[in-house]
Design a protein around this motif. Sequence first.
Motif, PDB file in Angstrom:
ATOM      1  N   PRO A  98      39.437  35.275  41.884  1.00  0.00           N
ATOM      2  CA  PRO A  98      40.837  35.460  41.970  1.00  0.00           C
ATOM      3  C   PRO A  98      40.574  36.820  41.442  1.00  0.00           C
ATOM      4  N   SER A  99      41.367  37.470  42.248  1.00  0.00           N
ATOM      5  CA  SER A  99      41.858  38.464  41.884  1.00  0.00           C
ATOM      6  C   SER A  99      42.773  38.160  40.097  1.00  0.00           C
ATOM      7  N   GLY A 100      42.576  39.281  38.597  1.00  0.00           N
ATOM      8  CA  GLY A 100      43.359  38.845  37.827  1.00  0.00           C
ATOM      9  C   GLY A 100      42.336  37.258  36.900  1.00  0.00           C
ATOM     10  N   CYS A 101      41.603  37.145  37.329  1.00  0.00           N
ATOM     11  CA  CYS A 101      41.309  35.398  37.037  1.00  0.00           C
ATOM     12  C   CYS A 101      40.552  35.323  35.602  1.00  0.00           C
ATOM     13  N   GLY A 102      39.883  36.973  35.634  1.00  0.00           N
ATOM     14  CA  GLY A 102      39.516  36.873  33.983  1.00  0.00           C
ATOM     15  C   GLY A 102      38.006  37.487  33.584  1.00  0.00           C
ATOM     16  N   LYS A 103      37.794  37.722  34.945  1.00  0.00           N
ATOM     17  CA  LYS A 103      36.383  38.908  35.483  1.00  0.00           C
ATOM     18  C   LYS A 103      36.137  39.785  34.103  1.00  0.00           C
ATOM     19  N   THR A 104      36.765  40.431  34.551  1.00  0.00           N
ATOM     20  CA  THR A 104      36.442  42.313  33.316  1.00  0.00           C
ATOM     21  C   THR A 104      36.700  41.570  32.427  1.00  0.00           C
ATOM     22  N   THR A 105      37.808  40.664  32.203  1.00  0.00           N
ATOM     23  CA  THR A 105      38.070  40.005  30.779  1.00  0.00           C
ATOM     24  C   THR A 105      36.543  39.561  30.202  1.00  0.00           C
ATOM     25  N   TYR A 161      45.564  36.729  25.387  1.00  0.00           N
ATOM     26  CA  TYR A 161      45.802  37.927  24.885  1.00  0.00           C
ATOM     27  C   TYR A 161      47.290  37.393  24.737  1.00  0.00           C
ATOM     28  N   VAL A 163      49.362  34.863  26.858  1.00  0.00           N
ATOM     29  CA  VAL A 163      48.412  34.555  28.246  1.00  0.00           C
ATOM     30  C   VAL A 163      47.064  34.267  28.312  1.00  0.00           C
ATOM     31  N   ALA A 177      43.763  33.967  29.386  1.00  0.00           N
ATOM     32  CA  ALA A 177      43.080  34.532  30.408  1.00  0.00           C
ATOM     33  C   ALA A 177      42.308  33.589  30.493  1.00  0.00           C
ATOM     34  N   ARG A 211      43.115  32.497  37.212  1.00  0.00           N
ATOM     35  CA  ARG A 211      43.540  32.439  35.647  1.00  0.00           C
ATOM     36  C   ARG A 211      44.687  31.613  34.959  1.00  0.00           C
ATOM     37  N   GLU A 243      31.995  45.581  39.353  1.00  0.00           N
ATOM     38  CA  GLU A 243      32.865  46.374  41.138  1.00  0.00           C
ATOM     39  C   GLU A 243      32.877  48.049  40.947  1.00  0.00           C
TER      40      GLU A 243
END
Length: 287
Positions: free
Chosen positions: A43-50, A13, A22, A24, A213, A162
Amino acid sequence: MTALEIDRLHKVYTDAYSGEEVTAIDDVSFTVKEGEFVSVLGPSGCGKTTVLNIVAGFVRQSGGTVVVDGRPVDGPGPDRGVVFQSHALFPWKTVLGNVVFGLRMRKVPRAERNARAQEFLKLVGLDGFAHRYPHELSGGMQQRLGVARVLANEPAVMLMDEPFASIDAQTRRRLQEDLTGISETRRPTVFFVTHDVDEAVFLSDRIVVLSRRPSRVREIVDVTLPRPRRWQETAELPEFRRTANRVNDLLAGDEDAGDGAGASAGDGGVGDGGARGEDAGGGPNAA
Ligand SMILES: Nc1ncnc2c1ncn2[C@@H]1O[C@H](COP(=O)(O)OP(=O)(O)OP(=O)(O)O)[C@@H](O)[C@H]1O
Ligand SMILES: [Mg+2]
């Protein structure tokens, strides 16, 4: 048959404000077979939603390929249905109107689309609410409606990010049981993002555990729990704890990457692991 194939996905990104780059997703590959339920955990922010947004066609990858039903993804399409965390419903349409919408877009004849919508509302326990409006439903019911709307379109892949995160614990368990019932009877192909280990174990055929990430696949864990699954019986099986411990070890091992703290626990003697407590293995790193 492979419904979804993610191959060497990479995503950088560019921050809209600072212009900084960044990374991701470093390198993520996995497949989801037709009728399979696969969760992605990390972990939070590791790129799952991405990853999910790239599969949905909302975000474009920097490298790698995503193939759905044999076709490379190039933007959003009706072959992928997304159930969001917050309910992306049309507030001005009735419950029935929300479910029928996608069918109308696809030019399904009126009689058939009404019949199909009613069938899916029944499946999620919302028969009798067809003529209500979303604001008249509880959060859990709205989420059921989101599921019915996607299912009614019979997408090649159902994407869920989620979906139960903002729902109270008791309702969440019911929705998880309902979703597992639906996936056992109708076998939709599901790609499910969560950070809840027990939820992933309860619902999934396989769990893709991502690293911090920039993410890579740490391991893909098979869930061999018998179906049909119900919370009360399933959570009591030693296999349930064993699988959850394994996933927790993988997630914890990532926090102290390198210095071997978590690495040893699960690998070898799974057989002697049955009596381990809640998370006996991962504890010593109080940070
Ligand atoms: N549009 C964007 N522009 C810049 N950076 C972004 C953008 N979207 C996500 N990121 C960054 O990419 C990384 C991965 O974000 P993503 O939302 O995919 O993570 P996640 O695993 O879903 O997190 P969570 O568990 O908190 O939902 C984060 O560092 C995030 O800040
Ligand atoms: Mg996310």
